[in-house]
Design a protein around this motif. Structure first.
Motif, PDB file in Angstrom:
ATOM      1  N   ARG A   3       9.515 -63.111   6.195  1.00 25.26           N
ATOM      2  CA  ARG A   3       9.175 -63.823   7.420  1.00 25.26           C
ATOM      3  C   ARG A   3      10.291 -63.637   8.445  1.00 25.26           C
ATOM      4  NH1 ARG A   3      10.076 -69.023   9.209  1.00 25.26           N
ATOM      5  NH2 ARG A   3       8.437 -69.849  10.497  1.00 25.26           N
ATOM      6  N   HIS A   5      12.923 -64.438  11.401  1.00 27.27           N
ATOM      7  CA  HIS A   5      13.673 -65.646  11.722  1.00 27.27           C
ATOM      8  C   HIS A   5      14.668 -65.331  12.835  1.00 27.27           C
ATOM      9  CE1 HIS A   5      16.218 -63.499   8.899  1.00 27.27           C
ATOM     10  NE2 HIS A   5      17.237 -64.114   9.442  1.00 27.27           N
ATOM     11  N   PHE A   7      14.352 -66.338  16.040  1.00 25.72           N
ATOM     12  CA  PHE A   7      13.759 -66.329  17.371  1.00 25.72           C
ATOM     13  C   PHE A   7      13.723 -67.740  17.940  1.00 25.72           C
ATOM     14  CE2 PHE A   7      11.885 -62.480  15.582  1.00 25.72           C
ATOM     15  CZ  PHE A   7      12.071 -61.593  16.625  1.00 25.72           C
ATOM     16  N   HIS A  21      16.561 -63.707  20.504  1.00 27.60           N
ATOM     17  CA  HIS A  21      16.701 -63.429  19.083  1.00 27.60           C
ATOM     18  C   HIS A  21      18.179 -63.512  18.744  1.00 27.60           C
ATOM     19  CE1 HIS A  21      16.690 -60.753  15.430  1.00 27.60           C
ATOM     20  NE2 HIS A  21      15.776 -61.654  15.136  1.00 27.60           N
ATOM     21  N   ASP A  45       2.247 -69.668  13.765  1.00 23.13           N
ATOM     22  CA  ASP A  45       3.636 -69.704  13.329  1.00 23.13           C
ATOM     23  C   ASP A  45       4.517 -69.166  14.451  1.00 23.13           C
ATOM     24  OD1 ASP A  45       6.030 -69.683  12.003  1.00 23.13           O
ATOM     25  OD2 ASP A  45       5.505 -68.055  10.649  1.00 23.13           O
ATOM     26  N   GLN A  47       7.628 -68.207  14.753  1.00 21.24           N
ATOM     27  CA  GLN A  47       8.493 -67.062  14.467  1.00 21.24           C
ATOM     28  C   GLN A  47       7.692 -65.762  14.444  1.00 21.24           C
ATOM     29  OE1 GLN A  47      12.020 -66.989  14.027  1.00 21.24           O
ATOM     30  NE2 GLN A  47      11.686 -68.960  15.013  1.00 21.24           N
ATOM     31  N   ALA A  51       8.069 -62.715  17.192  1.00 22.75           N
ATOM     32  CA  ALA A  51       8.380 -61.372  16.708  1.00 22.75           C
ATOM     33  C   ALA A  51       7.358 -60.373  17.247  1.00 22.75           C
ATOM     34  CB  ALA A  51       8.398 -61.346  15.182  1.00 22.75           C
TER      35      ALA A  51
END
Length: 73
Positions: A3, A5, A7, A21, A45, A47, A51
């Protein structure tokens, strides 16, 4: 797939959204794109959404990296 991460996003008074970021600016969204982004962040979600919007999402080498000898248990 791991996953994403690191951000974060901030909204500004002039209706722009800045996505960072690890505290470095990744992109700035304005107008309808900013509205669309905020809608997606609220429903999914955050994140993963950030992304994808920054283009830092699924480069295609995840399977190759997982099978590399250095990354095997």
């Amino acid at each position: 797939m791991p996953r994403p991460h690191g951000f974060a996003y901030t909204t500004h008074a002039d209706d722009t959204v800045t996505i960072t970021h690890h505290s470095h600016p990744a992109t700035t969204l304005r107008g309808p794109r900013a509205d669309q982004f905020l809608t997606e962040v609220a429903s999914g979600d955050p994140q993963l959404v950030m992304a994808r919007w920054t283009g830092n999402y699924k480069h295609g080498n995840e399977r190759t990296a997982r099978n590399h000898p250095r990354n095997r248990p």
